[in-house]
Design a protein around this motif. Structure first.
Motif, short mmCIF file in Angstrom:
data_model
loop_
_atom_site.label_atom_id
_atom_site.label_comp_id
_atom_site.label_asym_id
_atom_site.label_seq_id
_atom_site.Cartn_x
_atom_site.Cartn_y
_atom_site.Cartn_z
N GLY A 37 0.81 -1.21 0.00
CA GLY A 37 0.00 0.00 0.00
C GLY A 37 0.85 1.27 0.00
O GLY A 37 2.07 1.25 0.19
N HIS A 38 0.18 2.39 -0.24
CA HIS A 38 0.84 3.69 -0.29
C HIS A 38 0.12 4.65 0.65
O HIS A 38 -1.09 4.83 0.54
N GLY A 39 0.87 5.24 1.55
CA GLY A 39 0.27 6.20 2.47
C GLY A 39 -0.14 7.50 1.78
O GLY A 39 0.45 7.88 0.77
N GLY A 40 -1.13 8.17 2.35
CA GLY A 40 -1.59 9.44 1.78
C GLY A 40 -0.63 10.58 2.09
O GLY A 40 0.09 10.55 3.10
N ASN A 41 -0.59 11.58 1.21
CA ASN A 41 0.24 12.75 1.45
C ASN A 41 -0.35 13.60 2.57
O ASN A 41 -1.57 13.61 2.79
N GLY A 42 0.51 14.32 3.28
CA GLY A 42 0.04 15.23 4.31
C GLY A 42 -0.60 16.47 3.71
O GLY A 42 -0.35 16.83 2.56
N LYS A 81 -4.51 2.96 -1.04
CA LYS A 81 -4.01 4.34 -1.09
C LYS A 81 -4.59 5.09 0.10
O LYS A 81 -5.80 5.27 0.23
N GLY A 82 -3.71 5.52 1.01
CA GLY A 82 -4.17 6.25 2.18
C GLY A 82 -4.77 7.60 1.80
O GLY A 82 -4.41 8.21 0.79
N GLN A 83 -5.69 8.07 2.61
CA GLN A 83 -6.37 9.34 2.33
C GLN A 83 -5.42 10.51 2.55
O GLN A 83 -4.61 10.52 3.48
#
Length: 367
Positions: A37-42, A81-83
């Motif tokens: 998975g890929h974390g969401g941008n800040g 995909k993180g929010q």
């Protein structure tokens, strides 16, 4: 002739014209290791201009002066995909310049809705590519308010600027004071019978040495930058700031004001300017006015009365020299007409210049 019928005055209360804030973008989210998975941008931090806000309100609402955007969401089994983290917006008044702590300009907010990005959020992490989440940008920023007006009144103390604004309105302005020592800057709206409006800023009085931040110094001069034109106001009989300071004639006052603007920022003296010669109800005023007009026609000949370091490099060519008495109302209607005429003339010149530039570009493309 179209006459001004009234002037509307904006109340500022206890004025705050600069703030220092801490801003930080949100950190990026984590990527789930097992399934790539890929974390969401800040989130980002923005400064946004709105007419309903003042720096005083910002200071009171956020006493900690810290603005941090949300972190990005971690990826999950349901969402690889993180929010993205939510942005944070700092609402500020129109007319703010945003700078870093080392005076690097990040942007100007000259109209409602203008936005400046001040802290970008971090990137989300990706386990499959061994990419770790990053922190958001963090920095100290400064919000510096420079009043925006069509005309800025420029004059030494007691030249009669506030009286002039009162005379233009035929009423006593009810204005709350700024905490610029004991001075009370004001912004008014001149409203014409055809509903055209012109904003006029009555700014704190300069003193000799203002460019070195003496007296009101830079607190005054920075506001001159945001006016389209300048309205010099001098006492026809001259002035003396204090018993230990030299007496200055009306001509010397004009040259000293020009020099203060020139030393602070040279391009200020390129602004179109009108000269208001006030207090024409005083004895010998007409004789003094004729002297001033002659001196303005041959400024180099009469500048020898000033110290060399206080003689301006260039002398202003005023669009109009208007004798008035703010006390009796003499010449005020004429001044009102000249103010509008000068602004409309400048707008017409700017439109014609833009048209000529467009024509030149079209000709170049057609060749």
């Amino acid at each position: 002739m179209v006459h001004l019928c009234r002037i509307r005055l904006r109340k500022y209360g206890n004025f705050v014209d600069n703030l220092r804030l801490y801003v930080r973008g949100g950190a990026g989210g984590m990527g789930l290791p097992r399934i790539g998975g890929h974390g969401g941008n800040g989130g980002d931090v923005w400064v946004v201009a709105t007419k309903s806000m003042t720096l005083k309100k910002v200071k009171e609402k956020y006493p900690q002066k810290r603005f941090v955007a949300d972190v990005g969401g971690n990826s999950s089994v349901r969402s690889l995909k993180g929010q993205r983290g939510n942005d944070t917006e700092i609402l500020v008044p129109v007319g703010v310049t945003v700078t870093t702590d080392d005076d690097r300009i990040l942007g100007d907010l000259n109209a409602e809705g203008d936005r400046v990005l001040v802290a970008k959020g971090g990137h989300g992490g990706s386990f499959s590519s061994s990419f770790l989440p990053s922190k958001g940008q963090s920095k100290l920023i400064r919000l510096d308010l420079k009043l925006i007006a069509d005309m800025g009144l420029v004059g030494f103390p007691n030249a009669g600027k506030s009286s002039l604004l009162t005379a233009l309105s035929n009423a006593t302005p009810q204005i709350a004071s700024y905490p610029f020592t004991t001075l009370k800057p004001q912004i008014g709206k001149l409203v014409y019978e055809d509903h055209n409006q012109i904003s006029v800023a009555d700014l704190p009085g300069l003193i000799e040495g203002a460019h070195m931040n003496k007296g009101m110094g830079h607190k005054f001069l920075k506001h001159v930058e945001r006016t389209k034109q300048l309205l010099f106001v001098v006492d026809v009989c001259g002035f003396q700031l204090a018993s230990q300071t030299p007496f200055r004639s009306a001509f010397e006052a004009v040259q000293l004001l020009t020099k203060e603007l020139e030393l602070y920022k040279e391009e200020l003296v390129s602004k179109p300017a009108l000269l208001v010669v006030n207090k024409m109800d005083l004895p010998e005023a007409n004789h003094k006015l004729e002297q001033l007009k002659e001196q303005l026609l041959n400024p180099e000949e009469f500048c020898h009365t000033l110290p060399n370091d206080m003689t301006p490099k260039s002398h202003l060519a005023f669009r109009h020299v208007v004798p008035i008495s703010a006390t009796t109302g003499l010449g005020v209607d004429r001044l009102k007409a000249f103010i509008r005429e000068s602004l409309e003339e400048e707008a017409s010149e700017a439109t014609e210049m833009f048209r000529q530039q467009r024509l030149q570009l079209l000709r170049q493309h057609s060749q």
